[in-house]
Design an enzyme around this catalytic site. Structure first.
Site, PDB file in Angstrom:
ATOM      1  N   LYS A  18      -5.265   6.281  -2.822  1.00 25.78           N
ATOM      2  CA  LYS A  18      -6.461   6.820  -2.318  1.00 25.78           C
ATOM      3  C   LYS A  18      -6.242   7.175  -0.859  1.00 25.78           C
ATOM      4  CE  LYS A  18      -7.870   3.489   0.701  1.00 25.78           C
ATOM      5  NZ  LYS A  18      -6.876   2.490   0.894  1.00 25.78           N
ATOM      6  N   SER A 130       6.546   4.529  -8.362  1.00 27.10           N
ATOM      7  CA  SER A 130       5.385   5.149  -7.638  1.00 27.10           C
ATOM      8  C   SER A 130       6.000   5.971  -6.610  1.00 27.10           C
ATOM      9  CB  SER A 130       4.757   3.944  -6.970  1.00 27.10           C
ATOM     10  OG  SER A 130       3.877   4.219  -5.931  1.00 27.10           O
ATOM     11  N   GLY A 137      -1.413   2.090   3.651  1.00 27.50           N
ATOM     12  CA  GLY A 137      -3.057   2.298   3.511  1.00 27.50           C
ATOM     13  C   GLY A 137      -3.341   3.242   2.620  1.00 27.50           C
ATOM     14  N   LEU A 138      -2.639   3.448   1.564  1.00 24.17           N
ATOM     15  CA  LEU A 138      -2.699   4.756   0.478  1.00 24.17           C
ATOM     16  C   LEU A 138      -2.934   4.380  -0.760  1.00 24.17           C
ATOM     17  CD1 LEU A 138      -0.509   7.637   1.553  1.00 24.17           C
ATOM     18  CD2 LEU A 138      -2.746   7.411   2.212  1.00 24.17           C
ATOM     19  N   GLY A 139      -3.335   2.848  -0.752  1.00 23.81           N
ATOM     20  CA  GLY A 139      -3.665   2.408  -2.293  1.00 23.81           C
ATOM     21  C   GLY A 139      -2.381   2.348  -3.103  1.00 23.81           C
ATOM     22  N   SER A 141      -0.683  -0.496  -4.054  1.00 22.71           N
ATOM     23  CA  SER A 141      -1.165  -1.412  -5.099  1.00 22.71           C
ATOM     24  C   SER A 141      -2.071  -1.537  -5.967  1.00 22.71           C
ATOM     25  CB  SER A 141      -1.240  -2.879  -4.129  1.00 22.71           C
ATOM     26  OG  SER A 141      -2.404  -2.973  -4.066  1.00 22.71           O
ATOM     27  N   GLU A 180      -5.678  -6.751  -8.628  1.00 33.09           N
ATOM     28  CA  GLU A 180      -5.764  -6.537  -7.046  1.00 33.09           C
ATOM     29  C   GLU A 180      -6.055  -7.802  -6.440  1.00 33.09           C
ATOM     30  OE1 GLU A 180      -4.414  -3.922  -5.482  1.00 33.09           O
ATOM     31  OE2 GLU A 180      -5.904  -3.336  -4.640  1.00 33.09           O
ATOM     32  N   ASP A 191     -10.403   0.627  -3.712  1.00 26.24           N
ATOM     33  CA  ASP A 191      -9.104   1.095  -4.024  1.00 26.24           C
ATOM     34  C   ASP A 191      -8.749   1.149  -5.539  1.00 26.24           C
ATOM     35  OD1 ASP A 191      -8.876   1.213  -1.232  1.00 26.24           O
ATOM     36  OD2 ASP A 191      -6.709   0.242  -1.415  1.00 26.24           O
TER      37      ASP A 191
END
Ligand code: MEV
Length: 405
Positions: A18, A130, A137-139, A141, A180, A191
């Site tokens: 995200k 992945s 900060g791109l989600g 996890s 999460e 996220d």
């Protein structure tokens, strides 16, 4: 014991990362934020096999654990005060190594214990790869947690529409949120919601994230400045500024809220004139960055990205906490591929990493190999099919994942 109907075919569950499009920092004060899915995903390949051995392989972060699935008791609802207490479940014979992959392995142990243990399901190997940079900060996890939840729910026959129905998505999202919580303690849930539903979401603290009915996908260059940042310190800095100048800072936060609500309207307007909508989006990206800069969360590296983008008549803003980290640059829809390549090259020359992405695309998805095709043929497909990413897996990894194929 809950006995499940287990499908024995290998499959891939995948979920996107995200990006926060608008509203970071203001969201801390109850204002709206808009996030969108990026077309960089986490992919979980599941290969069921006979016996009870369970194996988790995360080649990118050096995790390869195996255990006898019967050794892990089922995690009953409410058995743990918080999903993060999962370490108390680790029994003899389940060895989760220390190091960067420990948290990811614990998320798996928690979800396995909750969704698979004691269902009579047979063994399986799962390999997650992945394309998302970690810690940017791109989600990444959340994408991992959603792909894993979808994979384990599908493996145990608990999904009814291969992850695509509303009920399936709610179920996946709920479990991914618990995953999460294992990784992050008290995440907001935005996220994992974006990774599950895809598209764009409007998020306000204390409310369920609201998917926006948008048909608009945006071309965006995401730039990682590689400047380390502390979200905690940046959030504290905005708080200190607000304590010192409440009226000024509150009007900036209100202005950011208006940016987010304008974006939500633009994303949802079915008959908006495209060039007009695009110009307005360009404006609010620029304005949102200016407001964040006024809050003191920009950084020379982010200003540099903004300057380079402006040279190409593109608008940029920081995304996430700021102070370094990532920026996003809106690419006009008619711009040729060469235009994004040029901007990205100019940014790369300053040592930044760029990702040419589409924001607002599909959420979680599950794909099966067609018919009796061998896994080798399946992963080698030359197409835009997301499973093609597995072509990048080393042959030895595939062979060890799929001993029976
Ligand atoms: C960080 O990705 C986004 C912030 O708004 C903090 C938060 O919402 O918790 C800066």
């Amino acid at each position: 014991m809950v006995v499940v109907q287990q499908d024995r075919r290998p499959f891939v569950a995948s979920a996107p990362g995200k990006v926060i499009m608008f509203g970071e920092h203001a969201v801390v004060y109850g204002k709206s934020a808009i996030a969108g899915s990026v077309d960089m995903r986490a992919y979980a390949l599941v290969v069921p096999h006979s016996g009870h051995a369970v194996r988790l392989v995360l080649p990118d972060i050096g995790v390869d654990i195996a255990f006898d699935g019967r050794r892990l008791p089922r995690v009953q609802p409410g058995a743990l005060a918080h999903p993060g207490d999962v370490e108390t479940l680790l029994a003899e014979g389940i060895d989760v190594p220390d190091g960067p992959g420990r948290m990811a392995a614990l998320v798996f142990v928690y979800l396995y214990g909750s969704l698979v243990a004691d269902t009579g399901a047979q063994g399986f190997s799962i390999c997650v790869r992945s394309l998302l940079p970690v810690g940017a900060g791109l989600g990444s996890s959340a994408a991992y947690s959603v792909a894993l939840s979808a994979a384990l729910l599908q493996l145990t026959g608990q999904l009814h529409g291969d992850g695509a129905s509303e009920g399936d998505r709610r179920l996946i999202n709920g479990w991914a949120f618990q995953g999460e919580q294992v990784a992050h303690g008290t995440p907001s849930g935005i996220d994992n919601s974006v990774a599950t539903y895809g598209g764009f979401l409007e998020y306000t603290k204390g409310r369920d994230p609201a998917p926006l009915q948008s048909t608009r996908a945006l071309r965006v260059v995401i730039t990682n400045t590689n400047v380390p940042k502390s979200t905690k310190a940046l959030v504290a800095g905005v708080r200190a500024l607000r304590d010192a100048h409440p009226a000024i800072v509150d009007s900036i936060l209100d202005a950011i809220h208006s940016v987010s609500t304008t974006a939500a309207e633009l994303f949802q307007a079915p008959d908006a004139d495209d060039s007009d909508a695009e110009q307005r989006l360009h404006d609010i990206v620029r304005v949102n960055h200016g407001l964040l800069m006024a809050l003191g969360v920009s950084h020379p590296s982010l200003e540099r990205v903004r300057d380079i983008a402006a040279r190409y008549r593109m608008a940029s803003k920081l995304t996430g906490a700021g102070g370094g980290g990532c920026a996003l640059t809106l690419v006009p829809s008619g711009a040729p591929k060469s235009a994004t390549a040029e901007v990205a090259a100019a940014m790369a020359a300053d040592g930044f990493e760029c990702y040419d992405t589409v924001v607002g695309g599909a959420g979680v998805s599950i794909a099966y190999a067609v018919g009796a095709e061998s896994i080798e043929a399946w992963i080698g497909k030359q197409s835009s099919d997301p499973v093609a990413v597995f072509a990048a897996l080393p042959a030895a990894t595939i062979a060890s994942l799929a001993p029976s194929l």
